[in-house]
Design a protein around this motif. Structure first.
Motif, PDB file in Angstrom:
ATOM      1  N   ALA A  63       0.842  -1.193   0.000  1.00  0.00           N
ATOM      2  CA  ALA A  63       0.000   0.000   0.000  1.00  0.00           C
ATOM      3  C   ALA A  63       0.876   1.241   0.000  1.00  0.00           C
ATOM      4  O   ALA A  63       2.026   1.219   0.452  1.00  0.00           O
ATOM      5  CB  ALA A  63      -0.914   0.007   1.223  1.00  0.00           C
ATOM      6  N   ALA A  64       0.314   2.319  -0.515  1.00  0.00           N
ATOM      7  CA  ALA A  64       0.981   3.616  -0.491  1.00  0.00           C
ATOM      8  C   ALA A  64      -0.064   4.669  -0.155  1.00  0.00           C
ATOM      9  O   ALA A  64      -1.170   4.648  -0.697  1.00  0.00           O
ATOM     10  CB  ALA A  64       1.626   3.914  -1.839  1.00  0.00           C
ATOM     11  N   VAL A  65       0.299   5.568   0.740  1.00  0.00           N
ATOM     12  CA  VAL A  65      -0.626   6.586   1.214  1.00  0.00           C
ATOM     13  C   VAL A  65       0.021   7.952   1.037  1.00  0.00           C
ATOM     14  O   VAL A  65       1.192   8.140   1.382  1.00  0.00           O
ATOM     15  CB  VAL A  65      -0.989   6.361   2.703  1.00  0.00           C
ATOM     16  CG1 VAL A  65      -1.913   7.454   3.216  1.00  0.00           C
ATOM     17  CG2 VAL A  65      -1.614   4.982   2.896  1.00  0.00           C
ATOM     18  N   GLU A  66      -0.768   8.883   0.502  1.00  0.00           N
ATOM     19  CA  GLU A  66      -0.259  10.238   0.360  1.00  0.00           C
ATOM     20  C   GLU A  66      -0.266  10.934   1.712  1.00  0.00           C
ATOM     21  O   GLU A  66      -1.223  10.811   2.478  1.00  0.00           O
ATOM     22  CB  GLU A  66      -1.114  11.017  -0.645  1.00  0.00           C
ATOM     23  CG  GLU A  66      -0.511  12.361  -1.003  1.00  0.00           C
ATOM     24  CD  GLU A  66      -1.242  13.031  -2.135  1.00  0.00           C
ATOM     25  OE1 GLU A  66      -0.625  13.202  -3.201  1.00  0.00           O
ATOM     26  OE2 GLU A  66      -2.424  13.375  -1.948  1.00  0.00           O
ATOM     27  N   ILE A 147       1.508   4.478  -8.436  1.00  0.00           N
ATOM     28  CA  ILE A 147       2.590   4.523  -9.435  1.00  0.00           C
ATOM     29  C   ILE A 147       3.884   4.984  -8.778  1.00  0.00           C
ATOM     30  O   ILE A 147       4.954   4.413  -9.015  1.00  0.00           O
ATOM     31  CB  ILE A 147       2.194   5.440 -10.609  1.00  0.00           C
ATOM     32  CG1 ILE A 147       1.080   4.791 -11.429  1.00  0.00           C
ATOM     33  CG2 ILE A 147       3.409   5.769 -11.484  1.00  0.00           C
ATOM     34  CD1 ILE A 147       0.422   5.720 -12.444  1.00  0.00           C
ATOM     35  N   CYS A 148       3.794   6.002  -7.936  1.00  0.00           N
ATOM     36  CA  CYS A 148       4.963   6.498  -7.212  1.00  0.00           C
ATOM     37  C   CYS A 148       5.590   5.378  -6.386  1.00  0.00           C
ATOM     38  O   CYS A 148       6.808   5.172  -6.418  1.00  0.00           O
ATOM     39  CB  CYS A 148       4.547   7.670  -6.319  1.00  0.00           C
ATOM     40  SG  CYS A 148       5.880   8.365  -5.320  1.00  0.00           S
ATOM     41  N   HIS A 149       4.766   4.624  -5.683  1.00  0.00           N
ATOM     42  CA  HIS A 149       5.275   3.525  -4.856  1.00  0.00           C
ATOM     43  C   HIS A 149       5.925   2.445  -5.723  1.00  0.00           C
ATOM     44  O   HIS A 149       6.987   1.921  -5.374  1.00  0.00           O
ATOM     45  CB  HIS A 149       4.147   2.946  -4.013  1.00  0.00           C
ATOM     46  CG  HIS A 149       4.608   2.023  -2.934  1.00  0.00           C
ATOM     47  ND1 HIS A 149       5.511   2.395  -1.953  1.00  0.00           N
ATOM     48  CD2 HIS A 149       4.292   0.728  -2.671  1.00  0.00           C
ATOM     49  CE1 HIS A 149       5.735   1.376  -1.134  1.00  0.00           C
ATOM     50  NE2 HIS A 149       5.000   0.350  -1.553  1.00  0.00           N
ATOM     51  N   ALA A 150       5.318   2.142  -6.853  1.00  0.00           N
ATOM     52  CA  ALA A 150       5.891   1.136  -7.761  1.00  0.00           C
ATOM     53  C   ALA A 150       7.283   1.567  -8.226  1.00  0.00           C
ATOM     54  O   ALA A 150       8.214   0.754  -8.258  1.00  0.00           O
ATOM     55  CB  ALA A 150       4.964   0.910  -8.957  1.00  0.00           C
ATOM     56  N   HIS A 151       7.435   2.834  -8.557  1.00  0.00           N
ATOM     57  CA  HIS A 151       8.741   3.340  -8.988  1.00  0.00           C
ATOM     58  C   HIS A 151       9.761   3.267  -7.864  1.00  0.00           C
ATOM     59  O   HIS A 151      10.917   2.890  -8.086  1.00  0.00           O
ATOM     60  CB  HIS A 151       8.619   4.770  -9.504  1.00  0.00           C
ATOM     61  CG  HIS A 151       8.089   4.862 -10.890  1.00  0.00           C
ATOM     62  ND1 HIS A 151       8.859   4.654 -12.009  1.00  0.00           N
ATOM     63  CD2 HIS A 151       6.841   5.128 -11.347  1.00  0.00           C
ATOM     64  CE1 HIS A 151       8.119   4.794 -13.092  1.00  0.00           C
ATOM     65  NE2 HIS A 151       6.891   5.075 -12.722  1.00  0.00           N
ATOM     66  N   HIS A 152       9.335   3.611  -6.664  1.00  0.00           N
ATOM     67  CA  HIS A 152      10.262   3.552  -5.527  1.00  0.00           C
ATOM     68  C   HIS A 152      10.644   2.107  -5.206  1.00  0.00           C
ATOM     69  O   HIS A 152      11.803   1.833  -4.881  1.00  0.00           O
ATOM     70  CB  HIS A 152       9.661   4.258  -4.306  1.00  0.00           C
ATOM     71  CG  HIS A 152       9.759   5.743  -4.402  1.00  0.00           C
ATOM     72  ND1 HIS A 152      10.802   6.470  -3.900  1.00  0.00           N
ATOM     73  CD2 HIS A 152       8.941   6.650  -5.008  1.00  0.00           C
ATOM     74  CE1 HIS A 152      10.638   7.746  -4.163  1.00  0.00           C
ATOM     75  NE2 HIS A 152       9.510   7.886  -4.830  1.00  0.00           N
TER      76      HIS A 152
END
Length: 164
Positions: A63-66, A147-152
């Motif tokens: 999961a990724a949370v802003e 998408i940001c989390h996938a890149h990181h």
């Protein structure tokens, strides 16, 4: 790997799920969990139940949370922080690893600049996830967070591989 991105909001909590395979990404689902006006407790409970149902249905791997930004309205910021707590609690209860990203980091990853407009973000998400149909602007933002989390994660995997 399936990643759920979450854009916290007290009235509208955006969510988006992508599958990331190496540098390739594809859209799985997106939507918005709504809460009605009224007392804060029941609104937070509705957000929590809705987000838990989405996680149970789609079974993401991460999961990724802003992160929220502080503005001049202290009461609004506090309420948004409580909604963000729900956005962190639901995936944590499901045992997911959670990444947290500042809005500018998400924009820079997806668009290339940290102060991009919502329209620019939506355009780039459409480019990266062809054929995506957004449930709303909050869902588009949530997909950008995923998408940001996938890149990181990809960058982290490359660093680990390089040092091995």
């Amino acid at each position: 790997m399936k990643i759920i991105g979450i854009d916290p909001g007290l009235r509208n909590m955006g969510w988006g799920i992508i599958a990331a395979e190496g540098s390739r990404m594809r859209h799985i689902a997106n939507g918005i969990v709504h809460s009605e006006t009224g007392e804060l407790g029941p609104r937070l409970a509705a957000l929590y139940r809705g987000l838990c149902a989405i996680i149970a249905e789609h079974r993401p791997d991460a999961a990724a949370v802003e992160q929220t930004f502080v503005n001049k309205d202290a009461v609004g910021t506090l309420k948004l922080g409580q909604a963000r707590g729900i956005a962190l609690l639901a995936p944590a209860e499901a045992g997911l690893e959670i990444g947290e990203y500042a809005p500018n980091a998400v924009k820079k990853t997806v668009v290339g600049v940290g102060h991009a407009a919502k329209e620019q973000i939506q355009h780039m998400v459409r480019v990266m996830l062809p054929g995506v149909d957004f449930a709303g602007p909050d869902a588009a933002d949530a997909l950008a967070v995923a998408i940001c989390h996938a890149h990181h994660l990809q960058g982290r995997a490359l660093r680990v591989k390089a040092t091995a």
